[in-house]
Design an enzyme around this catalytic site. Sequence first.
Site, mmCIF file in Angstrom:
data_model
loop_
_atom_site.group_PDB
_atom_site.id
_atom_site.type_symbol
_atom_site.label_atom_id
_atom_site.label_comp_id
_atom_site.label_asym_id
_atom_site.label_seq_id
_atom_site.Cartn_x
_atom_site.Cartn_y
_atom_site.Cartn_z
ATOM 1 N N GLU A 17 7.798 16.377 16.325
ATOM 2 C CA GLU A 17 8.356 16.173 14.990
ATOM 3 C C GLU A 17 7.681 17.119 13.996
ATOM 4 O O GLU A 17 6.460 17.140 13.872
ATOM 5 C CB GLU A 17 8.166 14.726 14.538
ATOM 6 N N GLU A 30 8.984 1.447 11.661
ATOM 7 C CA GLU A 30 9.968 2.535 11.723
ATOM 8 C C GLU A 30 9.144 3.806 11.687
ATOM 9 O O GLU A 30 8.552 4.158 10.670
ATOM 10 C CB GLU A 30 10.955 2.460 10.559
ATOM 11 N N LYS A 86 0.872 -1.175 0.000
ATOM 12 C CA LYS A 86 0.000 0.000 0.000
ATOM 13 C C LYS A 86 0.907 1.222 0.000
ATOM 14 O O LYS A 86 1.405 1.653 1.025
ATOM 15 C CB LYS A 86 -0.918 0.001 1.226
ATOM 16 N N CYS A 111 13.125 11.033 8.265
ATOM 17 C CA CYS A 111 12.913 10.687 9.675
ATOM 18 C C CYS A 111 14.207 10.746 10.479
ATOM 19 O O CYS A 111 14.180 10.872 11.703
ATOM 20 C CB CYS A 111 12.288 9.300 9.786
#
Length: 492
Positions: free
Chosen positions: A396, A263, A187, A297
């Site tokens: 973040e 992750e 996906k 990231c």
Amino acid sequence: MEAEHMKAADLIKTMDCRHFIDGKYVASGNQKTFVNVNPATEEILGTVAEGGKEEIDLAVAAARKALRGPWKKMTQHERISIIRRIGDIILERKDELARLESLDTGKPYWLSGTVDIPRSAYNFHFFADYLRSIGTEAYQHDDVAINYAVRRPVGVVGLINPWNLPLLLLTWKLAPCLAAGNTAVIKPAELTPMTATLLGEICKEAGVPDGVVNIVHGFGPDSAGSALTEHPDVDAISFTGETTTGKIIMKAAAQSLKRLSYELGGKNPNIIFADSDLDEVLETTLKSSFINQGEVCLCGSRIYVQRPVYEAFVEKFTAKAKELTVGHPFDPNTKVGALISEEHYSRVSSYIQLAKAEGGTVVTGGKRPEGLEKGFYLEPTIITGLDRSCRVVREEIFGPVVTVLPFDTEEEVVEQANDTHYGLSATVWTNDLRRAHRVAGQIEAGIVWVNTWFLRDLRTPFGGMKQSGIGREGGMHSFEFYSELTNICIKL
């Protein structure tokens, strides 16, 4: 293709992305689609088939059937040859894939061509080669018995990928998944469907049997994403993305006790001691802050600088950030491209306004560059004057925005670096060998770089602590996730 400014006619070619199920490109059963927007120009790149439960059911059924078909009967050598061939074809089509990746993401074309696509090919080459070297365990129990372990595929694996490094992170999952003998339902992120779509064709050309690799486009909640994570015939889910989404997937997967590999997000500290080589620090920190528009990231978004060099660092770092050219992805002078979407641009920009409200100083950046009225562009932004408790320091942002804070002692900076619910990566800069080992060993993160950043050996464990992830990928760690072990005990 040369890394040159292409003609507009070459850039605006549309690509309609359909699902790839059981070796064929197909539309959604209800014919639903959504548009794919170029973040650099806000023009429509094409339409994308919007999948849901029906398409996921078809893809999972195809993957389950393929698991028992020719893919299962192939020798290890045959599987290795096919996986290596996928990498070869990616390199043969590097320019085409790099162009699609930059159109989809807004990142500089030179970056797609030198990092994203070559690394995508290498992921297949690496895991194909690594497969030859892995073994299992065997133990002799006196003269009573011999125990040995055999490795087998975990089954049908759902791979859910992010939009920041679309092909790179997809292949980082798919290569070991196939090497271990599994089948996959992918996906892709709805914002970046193009290279994933093309990967279906590449896999078929390489000799992957029908049904082994399936791709279903769509959204997350109440769409293809949730249908995949909830599906009772999916044995494992590997997800890279935002922490909140990871928690939702975990709840869905709990119903059938699926194996999970995550992750997730990061708010990574970059610790700069006064004894480090400041010129080297500046060059690398510029990359770790602003490469890929800060949409990585692993970016070092919390920069801690020891007080004796704090002012000098801020001054020089600001000057270098101002030199970075923000512009069209296909302009060879561009160093920072466009953010992924209007929604994300607004979110990142809101943090800059929040920083001002929290008492911070925007030393440079913080606004749209002049002359770029279309597209989601933002100048590299450096913020000082914030306290460690401020949201901008703790949350973040995932854009070209970093905070710089001074510190005095080693103990102080270790405490601040660990004062977060994330734990993905960290960077430590020092020429003191003992300090390097001491500090790196105290940082709560899955990977700590010393005097470097983003230097990767694919044999090493990669993943995050705390809310930055579950499990590790890379080398044997990937095979541990994508395979099951059965112990066989033979009585002598």
